[in-house]
Scaffold this motif. Structure first.
Motif, PDB file in Angstrom:
ATOM      1  N   CYS A 102      -0.463  -2.714  -6.777  1.00 25.31           N
ATOM      2  CA  CYS A 102       0.022  -1.336  -6.855  1.00 25.31           C
ATOM      3  C   CYS A 102       1.419  -1.301  -7.463  1.00 25.31           C
ATOM      4  O   CYS A 102       1.984  -0.237  -7.682  1.00 25.31           O
ATOM      5  CB  CYS A 102       0.002  -0.687  -5.478  1.00 25.31           C
ATOM      6  SG  CYS A 102      -0.017   1.121  -5.508  1.00 25.31           S
ATOM      7  N   HIS A 104       4.223  -2.745  -6.098  1.00 25.86           N
ATOM      8  CA  HIS A 104       5.333  -2.727  -5.146  1.00 25.86           C
ATOM      9  C   HIS A 104       6.293  -3.902  -5.369  1.00 25.86           C
ATOM     10  O   HIS A 104       7.455  -3.827  -4.972  1.00 25.86           O
ATOM     11  CB  HIS A 104       4.813  -2.707  -3.704  1.00 25.86           C
ATOM     12  CG  HIS A 104       3.958  -1.499  -3.394  1.00 25.86           C
ATOM     13  ND1 HIS A 104       3.438  -1.234  -2.152  1.00 25.86           N
ATOM     14  CD2 HIS A 104       3.551  -0.466  -4.175  1.00 25.86           C
ATOM     15  CE1 HIS A 104       2.729  -0.113  -2.184  1.00 25.86           C
ATOM     16  NE2 HIS A 104       2.773   0.372  -3.407  1.00 25.86           N
ATOM     17  N   GLU A 137       2.997   0.476   3.279  1.00 29.39           N
ATOM     18  CA  GLU A 137       2.748   1.789   2.668  1.00 29.39           C
ATOM     19  C   GLU A 137       1.270   2.009   2.461  1.00 29.39           C
ATOM     20  O   GLU A 137       0.783   3.130   2.594  1.00 29.39           O
ATOM     21  CB  GLU A 137       3.490   1.896   1.325  1.00 29.39           C
ATOM     22  CG  GLU A 137       3.342   3.260   0.630  1.00 29.39           C
ATOM     23  CD  GLU A 137       2.015   3.441  -0.088  1.00 29.39           C
ATOM     24  OE1 GLU A 137       1.472   4.570  -0.050  1.00 29.39           O
ATOM     25  OE2 GLU A 137       1.489   2.480  -0.666  1.00 29.39           O
ATOM     26  N   GLU A 138       0.545   0.937   2.134  1.00 29.98           N
ATOM     27  CA  GLU A 138      -0.851   1.101   1.707  1.00 29.98           C
ATOM     28  C   GLU A 138      -1.739   1.704   2.786  1.00 29.98           C
ATOM     29  O   GLU A 138      -2.729   2.323   2.472  1.00 29.98           O
ATOM     30  CB  GLU A 138      -1.428  -0.225   1.198  1.00 29.98           C
ATOM     31  CG  GLU A 138      -0.797  -0.724  -0.103  1.00 29.98           C
ATOM     32  CD  GLU A 138      -1.087   0.159  -1.327  1.00 29.98           C
ATOM     33  OE1 GLU A 138      -1.816   1.158  -1.191  1.00 29.98           O
ATOM     34  OE2 GLU A 138      -0.559  -0.158  -2.410  1.00 29.98           O
ATOM     35  N   HIS A 360      -4.494  -0.673  -7.901  1.00 28.66           N
ATOM     36  CA  HIS A 360      -5.439  -1.200  -6.904  1.00 28.66           C
ATOM     37  C   HIS A 360      -6.578  -1.990  -7.562  1.00 28.66           C
ATOM     38  O   HIS A 360      -7.434  -2.512  -6.858  1.00 28.66           O
ATOM     39  CB  HIS A 360      -6.014  -0.108  -5.987  1.00 28.66           C
ATOM     40  CG  HIS A 360      -4.984   0.487  -5.066  1.00 28.66           C
ATOM     41  ND1 HIS A 360      -5.307   1.130  -3.883  1.00 28.66           N
ATOM     42  CD2 HIS A 360      -3.632   0.542  -5.131  1.00 28.66           C
ATOM     43  CE1 HIS A 360      -4.196   1.554  -3.281  1.00 28.66           C
ATOM     44  NE2 HIS A 360      -3.164   1.210  -4.028  1.00 28.66           N
TER      45      HIS A 360
END
Ligand SMILES: [Zn+2]
Ligand SMILES: [Zn+2]
Length: 388
Positions: A102, A104, A137-138, A360
């Motif tokens: 993603c 991050h 966060e996910e 993703h």
């Protein structure tokens, strides 16, 4: 001054790329980011910030207190990876079964780059800078955990900003919306209860599989019949778990799904409609339904004033070709928890082009050319807001 910032970012870039690749090679899932948090805390420490680790689990907070009175700016970056087996052909691809799919790893790098740059320019600032490195966060649990651990009440930020790099936008584009950025994301669980029995004697049982089928169909009327056609809403049932054999009527069935909306209002409407319809349909068929909200996050809605400030800041960064509104995206992000507590802006940083694999995806790769842009936007925002 602005040119000096650009030069400083350029000087730091090789080290930041090395950091990003190391993080990419060693991804960690939400609330297990111990190695990642250790690296972040070490670098913040080395930069001369006061560091608090283990905030809300594996979160890290770095504070640059200038000792002079002024506003408090909070910059938030999420740090977790996903349970995706990486299929990119990067030389620094992860081999541990998890993946920074993603971006991050890029978020950590940009926030740390800005923190290090700004710590070196402390004398030019008044007020307080707070860097928040948020876990998990996910599955939208990390922000809540850090807030429960007082990250907001300890620092009372006047503004909070953050970015999500976005592979589907060209590098050089910065997306800033004055209102909704991302949708709310809520998971729900329904337990549909009946009465177990023999498959050949349905009249002696109450069949929760049949009731579930009716409930699932009826749930599709929430968006189509109760939400205005020009508003966005999603109700998806993603899991149905029930039954043990073809000739056995089960006692209960579990249904799990997700709800998305672009406004707090529609979010509440959908949540309560799902519960009402599930219970109503189940009871009309002699069964029952228990409704449970699992983890969730509100929609990410920017403050228009902070958004237009960021638009101005980003527009002045060399390498940024265009700053403008972007399409609202129906994904969720618990940055919402911060923005709901202080005026804020979450902006999208173009990191590729529309042809790249999406976030993703196991082949997700972002364009590292976006990294200096993100560092510089954060740094200039802080210098502007705390430099007055
Ligand atoms: Zn994600
Ligand atoms: Zn993300």
């Amino acid at each position: 001054m602005p040119d000096a910032v650009t030069d400083q970012v350029a000087d730091a870039l090789p080290g930041l790329i090395e950091l990003r690749r190391d993080l990419h090679e060693n991804p960690e899932l939400g609330f297990y980011e111990t190695r990642t948090a250790g690296i972040i805390a070490g670098r913040l420490n080395d930069a001369g910030m006061s560091v608090k680790a283990e905030v809300g689990g594996t979160g890290v907070v770095g504070v640059l207190d200038t000792g002079r009175s002024g506003p408090t700016l909070m910059i938030r970056a999420d740090i977790d990876a996903l349970p995706v087996a990486e299929l990119s052909d990067l030389p620094f691809a992860s081999t541990n079964g998890n993946m920074h799919a993603c971006g991050h790893d890029g978020h950590i790098t940009m926030a740390l780059g800005a923190a290090e740059l700004l710590a070196g320019r402390k004398d030019e600032l008044s007020g307080k800078l707070v860097f928040v490195f948020q876990p998990a966060e996910e599955f939208v649990e990390g922000a809540k955990a850090m807030i429960a651990d007082d990250v907001i009440s300890d620092h009372s930020p006047d503004r909070v900003i953050g970015l999500h790099l976005w592979n589907q936008y060209d590098t050089g584009f910065v997306g800033v919306n004055e209102a909704t950025v991302f949708a709310s994301a809520d998971q729900f669980e329904l337990t549909i209860t009946g009465k177990g029995g023999h498959g050949a004697l349905p009249h002696t049982a109450i069949d929760p599989v049949m009731i579930s089928a009716q409930v699932i169909s009826a749930l599709q009327t929430v968006v189509s019949r109760e939400i205005a056609p020009n508003a966005m809403g999603v109700v998806t049932v993603g899991q149905v778990i029930g039954g043990t054999a073809p000739n056995v009527i089960a006692d209960f069935v579990t249904i799990k799904g997700t709800i998305r909306a672009f406004t707090a209002d529609i979010r509440e409407k959908i949540i309560s409609a799902v519960e009402r319809i599930a219970k109503g349909v189940a009871e009309s068929l002699r069964g029952g339904a228990e409704f449970k909200l699992l983890n969730g996050a509100p929609p990410v809605v920017n403050d228009p004033g902070v958004a237009s400030w960021i638009t101005g800041i980003a527009g002045g960064v060399p390498g940024v070709d265009e700053v403008g509104a972007h399409e609202e995206v129906p994904v969720g992000d618990d940055m919402a928890e911060f923005i709901n507590r202080a005026p804020g802006c979450y902006f999208l940083l173009g990191a590729g082009d529309p042809e790249r694999p999406p976030h993703h995806n196991a082949r997700f790769v972002f364009d590292e050319e976006c990294l200096p842009l993100g560092v510089e936007i954060f740094a200039r925002a802080a210098l502007d807001y705390l430099g007055g």
